[in-house]
Write a protein that holds these residues in place. Structure first.
Motif, mmCIF file in Angstrom:
data_model
loop_
_atom_site.group_PDB
_atom_site.id
_atom_site.type_symbol
_atom_site.label_atom_id
_atom_site.label_comp_id
_atom_site.label_asym_id
_atom_site.label_seq_id
_atom_site.Cartn_x
_atom_site.Cartn_y
_atom_site.Cartn_z
ATOM 1 N N ARG A 10 18.547 36.571 -107.356
ATOM 2 C CA ARG A 10 18.797 35.741 -106.176
ATOM 3 C C ARG A 10 20.225 36.000 -105.671
ATOM 4 N N GLY A 11 20.609 35.296 -104.627
ATOM 5 C CA GLY A 11 21.984 35.345 -104.167
ATOM 6 C C GLY A 11 22.389 36.687 -103.597
ATOM 7 N N ALA A 37 14.049 28.904 -101.115
ATOM 8 C CA ALA A 37 13.057 29.331 -100.123
ATOM 9 C C ALA A 37 13.695 29.834 -98.833
ATOM 10 N N ASP A 38 14.881 29.310 -98.490
ATOM 11 C CA ASP A 38 15.552 29.704 -97.248
ATOM 12 C C ASP A 38 16.639 30.750 -97.463
ATOM 13 N N ALA A 39 16.670 31.367 -98.632
ATOM 14 C CA ALA A 39 17.712 32.355 -98.936
ATOM 15 C C ALA A 39 17.568 33.582 -98.050
ATOM 16 N N MET A 40 18.677 34.245 -97.779
ATOM 17 C CA MET A 40 18.676 35.383 -96.864
ATOM 18 C C MET A 40 17.846 36.549 -97.391
ATOM 19 N N TYR A 356 30.597 28.899 -90.814
ATOM 20 C CA TYR A 356 30.760 30.088 -91.654
ATOM 21 C C TYR A 356 31.167 31.258 -90.787
ATOM 22 N N HIS A 357 32.335 31.819 -91.080
ATOM 23 C CA HIS A 357 32.821 32.985 -90.339
ATOM 24 C C HIS A 357 33.457 33.948 -91.323
ATOM 25 N N ALA A 370 25.239 33.914 -97.855
ATOM 26 C CA ALA A 370 25.478 32.659 -97.157
ATOM 27 C C ALA A 370 25.405 32.847 -95.642
ATOM 28 N N TYR A 371 25.167 31.755 -94.937
ATOM 29 C CA TYR A 371 25.168 31.729 -93.475
ATOM 30 C C TYR A 371 25.384 30.285 -93.041
ATOM 31 N N GLN A 372 25.728 30.107 -91.789
ATOM 32 C CA GLN A 372 25.960 28.758 -91.272
ATOM 33 C C GLN A 372 24.665 27.951 -91.352
ATOM 34 N N GLY A 373 24.736 26.796 -92.007
ATOM 35 C CA GLY A 373 23.560 25.963 -92.196
ATOM 36 C C GLY A 373 22.914 26.142 -93.558
ATOM 37 N N TYR A 374 23.330 27.182 -94.299
ATOM 38 C CA TYR A 374 22.769 27.420 -95.632
ATOM 39 C C TYR A 374 23.326 26.392 -96.614
ATOM 40 N N SER A 375 22.498 25.947 -97.538
ATOM 41 C CA SER A 375 22.925 25.000 -98.567
ATOM 42 C C SER A 375 23.067 25.712 -99.903
ATOM 43 N N ILE A 376 24.247 25.622 -100.495
ATOM 44 C CA ILE A 376 24.482 26.163 -101.828
ATOM 45 C C ILE A 376 23.790 25.244 -102.833
#
Length: 451
Positions: A10-11, A37-40, A356-357, A370-376
């Motif tokens: 993952r990750g 489930a929402d991972a990139m 996230y930038h 990671a991306y904007q809106g992603y939850s760790i």
């Protein structure tokens, strides 16, 4: 070449493997827990399979679920990444029993190097310099006292099946040894199910230097230089760079060839990292990791070699096209591990990233899922991503790293970015004057001043 690779991780490493597969024209299967489930990597893979609930033991460590995912999707190979099952020899054997390729070393090499005592014996046999210590596990406290007296105090008690600093205790004197043995055994039993420990000479101010290797499993092997991983907290690396600020080209060639020859003698397959403590001009073997490392990008930046690509190629049985003469080291690279942790207390900080930038420009690379809106999620390690910077010289690399860190924005959670912004402006770091204890001393002083 493989038709379809299942990525058993993952990750950021799952995303890194996926990208290499796409560049090789290989179809990908992402596996994920319900928390991911929402991972990139799940979004970008050709196929995805949910393998269980959030706990790793029920998903990423669940071998029957991974086998079922291979069967459902028709994957003919599995890439384990790092962590989870990456150094599990039994997993590799089970895959082979099901006619599925394991993208990694031969099971016997995973098993040997996964046992610290056997790894040390093997290193000695192969001509790799080792830290003075016990020949194997120590039994009674009396035996330990005798061996420690021969080695000379201080000594380090280490778990035979250990890693990550667990089951590791320092005994400064004979009076400290019994307590260190008891504590190390208890920690080792709890963490690894094995309370075997051994002794090593404790080096007071060493650096942590590791050598990257690649072998084809048939007797060809090369090294790709060293990485300096001395900036650590609780034996966990936070900053890695290549080349090391303290290793000369002659030393690099000598220790590199020593390690490469050992890998040729072993007929080692795939990528691996041989780790050393380095003090007063001498290298001392501590362990070998039989997988891709978190910090592999710094080697890629200074050599121009895609390590994941090469790892997949040799696992598929392709001949190794690289020779030692092909490896040319250019410039300097530094990696910072950006974790979802408070920058001074290191308290975990899972949660939603609201903004996230990532930095850009010449010589900047960010490996992150990671991306904007992603939850760790709170269930796994706290790595948000890795910032890797390359420059023609170390000074240029440091200047570029300062700029990149100032551009990097992760809002909504705590991260270790402020720590790196401080470190990159610290005189000792700028001058390359640090050892494996430096960061913890620095953090203790910082907290003391703040208090």
């Amino acid at each position: 070449m493989f038709r379809k690779i299942l990525i058993a991780n993952r990750g950021e490493i799952a995303l890194r493997i996926l990208r290499a597969c796409k560049e090789l024209g290989i179809d990908t299967v992402a596996v994920h827990s319900t928390a991911d489930a929402d991972a990139m990597h799940v979004r970008l893979a050709d196929e995805s399979v949910c393998i269980g609930p959030p706990p790793a033991r029920d998903s990423y460590l669940n071998i029957p679920s991974l086998l079922a995912a291979c069967e459902i999707t028709g994957a003919d190979a599995v890439h384990p990444g790092y962590g989870f099952l990456a150094e599990n020899a039994r997993f590799a054997e089970i895959l082979a029993d099901h006619k599925i390729h394991f993208i990694g070393p031969k099971p016997e090499h995973i098993r040997i190097m996964g046992d610290k005592i056997e790894a040390k014996k093997t290193a000695q046999r192969l001509g790799i310099p080792v830290v003075p210590g016990s020949d194997g596990g120590v039994g009674s406290d009396e035996d330990a006292q005798r061996i420690a007296a021969e080695i000379g105090f201080p000594v380090l008690v280490k778990a035979a099946a250990g890693g990550g600093g667990r089951g590791m205790k320092v005994a400064l004197t004979a009076d400290d040894l019994s307590q260190a043995l008891s504590t190390a055994r208890s920690e080792a039993k709890a963490a690894f199910g094995d309370d075997a420990v051994y002794l090593e000479k404790y080096l007071s101010t060493p650096r942590h230097i590791e050598v990257q290797v690649l072998g084809d499993g048939r007797g060809a092997a090369i090294h790709l230089g060293e990485r300096d991983c001395s900036l650590q907290r609780r034996h966990q690396k936070v900053w890695e760079e290549a080349p090391s600020p303290v290793i000369t080209a002659a030393q690099r060639a000598e220790i590199g060839e020593t390690v490469a020859k050992a890998m040729r003698d072993m007929k080692y397959l795939g990528v691996g990292t041989v780790e050393f403590l380095y003090e007063n001009g001498a290298f001392y073997f501590i362990e070998m990791n039989t997988r891709i490392q978190v910090e592999h990008p710094v080697t890629e930046m200074v050599t121009g070699i895609d390590l994941i690509n090469e790892q997949i190629r040799v696992a598929a049985g392709e001949p190794m096209t690289l020779t030692q003469a092909d490896i040319v080291f250019e410039g300097h690279a530094i990696e910072c591990r950006v974790n979802a942790e408070h920058p001074t207390t290191f308290r975990p900080s899972p949660g939603r990233i609201t903004h996230y930038h990532v930095p850009g420009g010449l010589g900047i690379r960010v490996d992150s899922n990671a991306y904007q809106g992603y939850s760790i999620p709170p269930h796994y390690d706290s790595l948000v991503g890795k910032l890797i910077v390359h420059g023609k010289t170390r000074d240029e690399c440091l200047m570029r790293l300062r700029r990149a860190l100032d551009e990097f924005v992760v809002d909504g959670i705590d991260t270790t970015l402020p720590l790196f912004r401080t470190l990159v402006r610290t005189k000792d770091i700028a001058e390359g004057r640090y050892d494996i204890h430096w960061l913890e001393h620095f953090l203790a002083e910082t907290v003391h001043k703040a208090g």
